[in-house]
Design an enzyme around this catalytic site. Structure first.
Site, mmCIF file in Angstrom:
data_model
loop_
_atom_site.group_PDB
_atom_site.id
_atom_site.type_symbol
_atom_site.label_atom_id
_atom_site.label_comp_id
_atom_site.label_asym_id
_atom_site.label_seq_id
_atom_site.Cartn_x
_atom_site.Cartn_y
_atom_site.Cartn_z
ATOM 1 N N LYS A 108 33.440 16.817 41.830
ATOM 2 C CA LYS A 108 32.112 17.133 41.293
ATOM 3 C C LYS A 108 31.657 18.562 41.641
ATOM 4 C CE LYS A 108 30.498 12.306 41.319
ATOM 5 N NZ LYS A 108 29.372 11.412 41.689
ATOM 6 N N TYR A 153 28.381 9.198 31.289
ATOM 7 C CA TYR A 153 27.698 8.252 32.177
ATOM 8 C C TYR A 153 26.779 7.294 31.403
ATOM 9 C CZ TYR A 153 29.184 10.449 36.610
ATOM 10 O OH TYR A 153 29.906 10.901 37.684
ATOM 11 N N ARG A 195 39.493 4.550 45.124
ATOM 12 C CA ARG A 195 38.150 4.193 45.618
ATOM 13 C C ARG A 195 38.158 4.150 47.156
ATOM 14 N NH1 ARG A 195 33.936 3.811 41.910
ATOM 15 N NH2 ARG A 195 32.971 2.183 43.148
ATOM 16 N N ASN A 247 27.978 13.810 45.955
ATOM 17 C CA ASN A 247 28.966 13.091 46.774
ATOM 18 C C ASN A 247 30.414 13.422 46.424
ATOM 19 O OD1 ASN A 247 29.029 11.688 44.407
ATOM 20 N ND2 ASN A 247 28.656 9.667 45.290
ATOM 21 N N HIS A 260 34.262 11.398 41.957
ATOM 22 C CA HIS A 260 34.052 10.189 41.156
ATOM 23 C C HIS A 260 35.410 9.525 40.977
ATOM 24 C CE1 HIS A 260 33.273 7.589 37.679
ATOM 25 N NE2 HIS A 260 34.402 8.087 37.192
ATOM 26 N N GLU A 284 37.435 6.404 30.502
ATOM 27 C CA GLU A 284 37.149 7.713 31.102
ATOM 28 C C GLU A 284 38.318 8.688 30.914
ATOM 29 O OE1 GLU A 284 34.019 5.851 34.357
ATOM 30 O OE2 GLU A 284 35.909 6.690 35.093
HETATM 31 P P1 RTP Z 1 31.260 7.228 41.008
HETATM 32 O O1 RTP Z 1 30.986 6.439 39.748
HETATM 33 O O2 RTP Z 1 30.668 8.620 40.991
HETATM 34 O O3 RTP Z 1 32.692 7.219 41.408
HETATM 35 O O4 RTP Z 1 30.512 6.520 42.210
HETATM 36 P P2 RTP Z 1 30.210 4.998 42.438
HETATM 37 O O5 RTP Z 1 30.942 4.128 41.471
HETATM 38 O O6 RTP Z 1 30.438 4.795 43.877
HETATM 39 O O7 RTP Z 1 28.658 4.973 42.127
HETATM 40 P P3 RTP Z 1 27.858 4.545 40.788
HETATM 41 O O8 RTP Z 1 27.006 3.394 41.123
HETATM 42 O O9 RTP Z 1 28.811 4.425 39.629
HETATM 43 O O10 RTP Z 1 26.921 5.802 40.568
HETATM 44 C C1 RTP Z 1 27.416 6.963 39.940
HETATM 45 C C2 RTP Z 1 26.939 8.183 40.695
HETATM 46 O O11 RTP Z 1 25.538 8.294 40.567
HETATM 47 C C3 RTP Z 1 24.984 8.855 41.747
HETATM 48 N N1 RTP Z 1 23.969 7.948 42.292
HETATM 49 N N2 RTP Z 1 22.782 8.365 42.624
HETATM 50 N N3 RTP Z 1 20.103 8.473 43.589
HETATM 51 C C4 RTP Z 1 20.739 7.294 43.536
HETATM 52 O O12 RTP Z 1 20.222 6.253 43.886
HETATM 53 C C5 RTP Z 1 22.123 7.268 43.072
HETATM 54 N N4 RTP Z 1 22.894 6.210 43.005
HETATM 55 C C6 RTP Z 1 24.071 6.643 42.501
HETATM 56 C C7 RTP Z 1 26.099 9.034 42.739
HETATM 57 O O13 RTP Z 1 26.508 10.394 42.707
HETATM 58 C C8 RTP Z 1 27.194 8.125 42.208
HETATM 59 O O14 RTP Z 1 28.463 8.612 42.570
HETATM 60 MG MG MG Z 2 30.839 4.410 39.362
#
Ligand code: RTP
Ligand code: MG
Length: 140
Positions: free
Chosen positions: A11, A51, A87, A114, A117, A128
């Site tokens: 990112k 997204y 992951r 973070n 992704h 994706e």
């Molecule tokens: P990613 O998709 O980026 O690999 O991460 P993930 O599955 O662990 O998290 P996801 O729930 O899919 O959320 C996608 C990205 O959105 C941002 N996020 N911000 N401010 C908030 O509450 C919040 N929650 C999620 C994070 O950058 C997350 O990686």
């Molecule tokens: Mg995700």
């Protein structure tokens, strides 16, 4: 377990700090092979389409603005159990909760910024990968 492909992004917070090589090394050391890679500066529209599954979430605006704020490295990773393995190497979404030795523990700045992704299931990985790459761009 069959060889699987997953989609990964380094990112903008990480490309800005010149961490592309260090993050890729973590992936390779875990046994994942980078079979496609390119650096892109996505538009806000690209980020919103990529997204789309999060479009109703309160953080959608913040997420898509951040993801279009600078360059990203999009990659296809290949290996045994690649989706789950990636992951695991990434660590928890929130770096404060990530295990020691994971990419997010080491490099992530916050829940939003973070650093990486990774796809969360075979269906999302396929979608994706196809969003960013044609099959001829991938050399396994
Ligand atoms: P990613 O998709 O980026 O690999 O991460 P993930 O599955 O662990 O998290 P996801 O729930 O899919 O959320 C996608 C990205 O959105 C941002 N996020 N911000 N401010 C908030 O509450 C919040 N929650 C999620 C994070 O950058 C997350 O990686
Ligand atoms: Mg995700």
């Amino acid at each position: 377990m069959a060889i699987e492909r997953t989609f990964s992004m380094i990112k903008p917070d990480a490309t800005k700090r010149n961490l592309t090589g260090k993050i890729t090394a973590h992936l390779e050391e875990a046994g994942l092979r980078v079979v496609a890679s390119k650096r892109v500066h996505m538009s806000l529209r690209d980020a919103q389409a990529f997204y789309a599954e999060h479009s109703e979430r309160p953080f959608f605006g913040e997420l898509t603005e951040f993801m279009s704020s600078g360059p990203t490295v999009v990659q296809v990773l290949e290996g045994e159990n690649a989706i789950a393995k990636n992951r695991e190497v990434m660590g928890a979404t929130n770096p404060a909760e990530a295990d020691a030795g994971t990419i997010r523990k080491e490099y992530a700045l916050s829940l939003g910024e973070n650093s990486v992704h990774g796809s969360d299931a075979p269906e999302t990985a396929a979608r994706e990968i196809a969003f960013w790459f044609a099959e001829r761009d991938i050399a396994g």
